[in-house]
Design an enzyme around this catalytic site. Structure first.
Site, PDB file in Angstrom:
ATOM      1  N   SER A   1       0.817  -1.211   0.000  1.00 31.23           N
ATOM      2  CA  SER A   1       0.000   0.000   0.000  1.00 31.23           C
ATOM      3  C   SER A   1       0.847   1.256   0.000  1.00 31.23           C
ATOM      4  O   SER A   1       0.322   2.356  -0.197  1.00 31.23           O
ATOM      5  CB  SER A   1      -0.906   0.011   1.233  1.00 31.23           C
ATOM      6  OG  SER A   1      -0.109   0.007   2.413  1.00 31.23           O
ATOM      7  N   GLY A   2       2.144   1.097   0.284  1.00 29.99           N
ATOM      8  CA  GLY A   2       3.003   2.277   0.428  1.00 29.99           C
ATOM      9  C   GLY A   2       2.827   2.972   1.766  1.00 29.99           C
ATOM     10  O   GLY A   2       3.253   4.121   1.933  1.00 29.99           O
TER      11      GLY A   2
ATOM     12  N   HIS B   1       1.008  15.467  15.601  1.00 28.13           N
ATOM     13  CA  HIS B   1       1.064  14.018  15.580  1.00 28.13           C
ATOM     14  C   HIS B   1       1.054  13.555  14.123  1.00 28.13           C
ATOM     15  O   HIS B   1       0.223  14.035  13.326  1.00 28.13           O
ATOM     16  CB  HIS B   1      -0.129  13.414  16.330  1.00 28.13           C
ATOM     17  CG  HIS B   1       0.008  11.944  16.593  1.00 28.13           C
ATOM     18  ND1 HIS B   1      -0.217  10.996  15.612  1.00 28.13           N
ATOM     19  CD2 HIS B   1       0.357  11.274  17.715  1.00 28.13           C
ATOM     20  CE1 HIS B   1      -0.015   9.794  16.131  1.00 28.13           C
ATOM     21  NE2 HIS B   1       0.327   9.931  17.417  1.00 28.13           N
TER      22      HIS B   1
ATOM     23  N   SER C   1      -5.801   8.273   4.375  1.00 24.28           N
ATOM     24  CA  SER C   1      -5.283   6.922   4.601  1.00 24.28           C
ATOM     25  C   SER C   1      -4.178   6.713   3.579  1.00 24.28           C
ATOM     26  O   SER C   1      -4.207   7.300   2.491  1.00 24.28           O
ATOM     27  CB  SER C   1      -6.396   5.888   4.405  1.00 24.28           C
ATOM     28  OG  SER C   1      -5.854   4.588   4.239  1.00 24.28           O
ATOM     29  N   SER C   2      -3.223   5.856   3.909  1.00 21.01           N
ATOM     30  CA  SER C   2      -2.236   5.497   2.886  1.00 21.01           C
ATOM     31  C   SER C   2      -2.926   4.956   1.645  1.00 21.01           C
ATOM     32  O   SER C   2      -2.432   5.120   0.523  1.00 21.01           O
ATOM     33  CB  SER C   2      -1.270   4.427   3.438  1.00 21.01           C
ATOM     34  OG  SER C   2      -0.595   4.901   4.571  1.00 21.01           O
TER      35      SER C   2
ATOM     36  N   HIS D   1      10.480  -4.700 -45.711  1.00 20.28           N
ATOM     37  CA  HIS D   1      11.174  -5.955 -45.384  1.00 20.28           C
ATOM     38  C   HIS D   1      12.690  -5.782 -45.465  1.00 20.28           C
ATOM     39  O   HIS D   1      13.424  -6.745 -45.735  1.00 20.28           O
ATOM     40  CB  HIS D   1      10.742  -7.086 -46.330  1.00 20.28           C
ATOM     41  CG  HIS D   1       9.279  -7.337 -46.350  1.00 20.28           C
ATOM     42  ND1 HIS D   1       8.650  -8.212 -45.498  1.00 20.28           N
ATOM     43  CD2 HIS D   1       8.292  -6.804 -47.134  1.00 20.28           C
ATOM     44  CE1 HIS D   1       7.348  -8.225 -45.751  1.00 20.28           C
ATOM     45  NE2 HIS D   1       7.108  -7.373 -46.734  1.00 20.28           N
TER      46      HIS D   1
ATOM     47  N   SER E   1      35.320   2.769 -30.633  1.00 18.29           N
ATOM     48  CA  SER E   1      35.946   1.483 -30.349  1.00 18.29           C
ATOM     49  C   SER E   1      37.212   1.681 -29.536  1.00 18.29           C
ATOM     50  O   SER E   1      37.942   2.659 -29.725  1.00 18.29           O
ATOM     51  CB  SER E   1      36.294   0.750 -31.648  1.00 18.29           C
ATOM     52  OG  SER E   1      37.023  -0.428 -31.394  1.00 18.29           O
ATOM     53  N   SER E   2      37.455   0.733 -28.634  1.00 19.93           N
ATOM     54  CA  SER E   2      38.687   0.769 -27.852  1.00 19.93           C
ATOM     55  C   SER E   2      39.847   0.119 -28.588  1.00 19.93           C
ATOM     56  O   SER E   2      40.987   0.198 -28.135  1.00 19.93           O
ATOM     57  CB  SER E   2      38.477   0.049 -26.512  1.00 19.93           C
ATOM     58  OG  SER E   2      38.147  -1.314 -26.740  1.00 19.93           O
TER      59      SER E   2
ATOM     60  N   LYS F   1      36.798   4.490 -35.665  1.00 20.42           N
ATOM     61  CA  LYS F   1      35.424   3.989 -35.698  1.00 20.42           C
ATOM     62  C   LYS F   1      34.519   4.907 -34.876  1.00 20.42           C
ATOM     63  O   LYS F   1      34.841   5.286 -33.766  1.00 20.42           O
ATOM     64  CB  LYS F   1      35.355   2.571 -35.142  1.00 20.42           C
ATOM     65  CG  LYS F   1      34.058   1.835 -35.441  1.00 20.42           C
ATOM     66  CD  LYS F   1      34.175   0.374 -35.012  1.00 20.42           C
ATOM     67  CE  LYS F   1      33.006  -0.449 -35.528  1.00 20.42           C
ATOM     68  NZ  LYS F   1      31.744  -0.031 -34.923  1.00 20.42           N
ATOM     69  N   VAL F   2      33.366   5.266 -35.454  1.00 20.88           N
ATOM     70  CA  VAL F   2      32.389   6.115 -34.773  1.00 20.88           C
ATOM     71  C   VAL F   2      31.035   5.429 -34.850  1.00 20.88           C
ATOM     72  O   VAL F   2      30.601   5.006 -35.928  1.00 20.88           O
ATOM     73  CB  VAL F   2      32.308   7.523 -35.409  1.00 20.88           C
ATOM     74  CG1 VAL F   2      31.249   8.353 -34.705  1.00 20.88           C
ATOM     75  CG2 VAL F   2      33.668   8.209 -35.346  1.00 20.88           C
TER      76      VAL F   2
ATOM     77  N   GLU G   1      21.420   4.242 -30.256  1.00 18.38           N
ATOM     78  CA  GLU G   1      21.591   3.027 -29.462  1.00 18.38           C
ATOM     79  C   GLU G   1      21.091   3.237 -28.034  1.00 18.38           C
ATOM     80  O   GLU G   1      20.416   2.372 -27.458  1.00 18.38           O
ATOM     81  CB  GLU G   1      23.061   2.603 -29.449  1.00 18.38           C
ATOM     82  CG  GLU G   1      23.539   2.018 -30.772  1.00 18.38           C
ATOM     83  CD  GLU G   1      25.024   1.699 -30.766  1.00 18.38           C
ATOM     84  OE1 GLU G   1      25.698   2.006 -29.753  1.00 18.38           O
ATOM     85  OE2 GLU G   1      25.511   1.149 -31.765  1.00 18.38           O
TER      86      GLU G   1
END
Length: 453
Positions: free
Chosen positions: A97-98, A122, A132-133, A181, A311-312, A317-318, A324
């Site tokens: 109920s949270g 209080h 109420s929750s 396609h 690329s490492s 390379k790009v 992505e």
């Protein structure tokens, strides 16, 4: 760690000395240690708005004093302003109920009222008065979602559509090979391709805007199960009035308070629309990736702006990093939707008991899609360049252009021409000139891509 002793209905418990929370929050903090996931800031801020609006409604109904109401609203504003973010430590995976998070807010507001305004409150009797929750948490899910959609997501979608429009205006004369396609098809302008993206976004945006109207119908005032026990008459209407003033959104009391507490179908509908938007973003991202592919061995129709090395190990390379990233956002949102779908089924009799996970996943989806829309607009679509030579080369050799000859020579003859053009790797106009009685001039007119879009 230095502690102090707090007491609730279950007895005494030690609480960190400087913590703004009290006994019930501390019990929940110790009981629920399943993850590092916490309620998003947007939810905590919306919950504070709910507490402030409830206090104002309670003052108007003479449930609490004006001084108490002012102390609650001032403390709630401090939460909204982000001054006490570390006061909300509870795990998302808690009571369904949270209730724990509702009490967390009640206790923090009571502590702030005591500390800053010397007003003794209080957590249950004053901060949670007429609530109420079971109605507070469903209401807060809707309020936080409505605020995030109206202030963040919809403006981001408008920005994305504007960027697409601006880019499309520069590409009306850029005609390219269409694909179905993933295979060569009839031509279209690149502007038409981009305007299709815009239309797809608008389809979903319209649905999101419709669901937003439903989110504005709140179950607050139903208290425990929908009957409104311990809440004054018309509390839901008073509450909605004050909440609308605070947020500049037109919240209203729901016609049936039981439904908003027992079920989560409204949020499931919203999640479905968000999932549909994610599907559109996935489509656009993949189109951009394919069009950018290569640059030598792929389609190479466009070049996305180079943002970082790709690329490492492979120098130069790009990669299409923004599409992505957006595609991963789409996948994540689909996962969120599945979670919400399961959670929405857990409305047992008068209460759904997976509210925290609904709140978390929905707000995450809204945030991710908002940021993805702006990233895709500003870092991918706005500044990609078109490789005209590559597009024209592919277009002139596209045998599917023979479709335009169907009415002149028939489908079967056109298929023979397309087959020869593929086999011989020759322009379709040259093969058609040899295999039909149509003149070169007629063929040029019939096969001109500008006449086919």
């Amino acid at each position: 760690m230095a502690t102090r002793t707090e007491r609730d209905s279950m007895g005494n418990i030690e609480v960190p000395e400087d913590a703004l929370w009290r006994a019930q929050t501390e019990r929940a903090r110790q009981n629920f240690q399943l993850s590092q996931l916490r309620f998003p800031t947007a939810f905590i801020q919306a919950l504070a708005h709910v507490k402030a609006a409830a206090a104002m409604a309670n003052v108007e109904a003479n449930i609490i004093t004006s001084a108490q109401g002012k102390a609650i609203t001032a403390a709630a504003q401090k939460v909204i302003d982000g001054a006490v973010n570390n006061a909300f430590p509870l795990d998302i995976f808690q009571t369904g109920s949270g209730t724990s998070t509702n009490m967390n807010m009640n206790e923090v507001i009571a502590s702030l009222a005591q500390r800053d305004h010397n007003e003794t409150l209080h957590p249950n009797d004053h901060v949670n008065a007429s609530q109420s929750s079971n109605d507070v948490i469903p209401t807060t899910i809707q309020v936080s979602s409505a605020i995030a959609i109206s202030r963040e997501l919809l403006p981001a979608l408008e920005h994305l559509k504007a960027v697409i429009d601006k880019k499309a205006d520069t590409l009306t004369d850029t005609i390219k090979t269409g694909r179905t396609h993933l295979m060569d098809a009839m031509p279209l302008s690149m502007a038409q391709e981009l305007q299709a993206w815009k239309a797809q976004i608008q389809h979903v945006q319209t649905a999101i805007e419709q669901s937003l109207k439903q989110l504005l119908q709140l179950p607050q005032g139903g208290t425990a199960i929908g009957t409104g026990i311990n809440a004054p008459e018309q509390f839901g209407h008073r509450f909605s009035h004050f909440l609308s003033q605070r947020t500049a959104l037109e919240f209203q009391s729901a016609e049936n308070l039981f439904a908003g507490i027992a079920g989560q179908e409204l949020n499931l509908l919203v999640s479905g629309h968000l999932n549909a938007l994610a599907a559109v973003f996935m489509k656009i991202s993949n189109d951009l990736r394919w069009m950018n592919s290569g640059p030598l061995a792929g389609l190479g129709e466009i070049s996305l702006k180079a943002l970082q090395p790709g690329s490492s190990i492979m120098p130069g390379k790009v990669n299409p990093v923004i599409p992505e990233a957006v595609a991963m956002v789409a996948a994540q949102v689909a996962g969120h939707h599945q979670t919400i779908s399961v959670a929405a089924q857990q409305g047992n009799f008068q209460l759904n008991v997976m509210l925290p996970v609904v709140a978390y996943n929905q707000l995450q989806s809204i945030e991710l899609l908002t940021n993805a829309a702006r990233a895709m607009a500003d870092q991918a679509i706005a500044d990609f360049t078109v490789n005209h030579q590559r597009i024209e080369q592919a277009l002139t050799r596209n045998p599917i252009l023979v479709t335009a000859l169907n009415r002149e020579i028939g489908y079967n003859k056109a298929a023979e021409i397309a087959e020869q053009a593929y086999k011989q790797q020759r322009p379709i106009i040259d093969v058609a000139e040899e295999m039909t009685e149509l003149s070169r001039e007629q063929l040029a007119q019939l096969l001109d891509p500008k006449n086919l879009i």
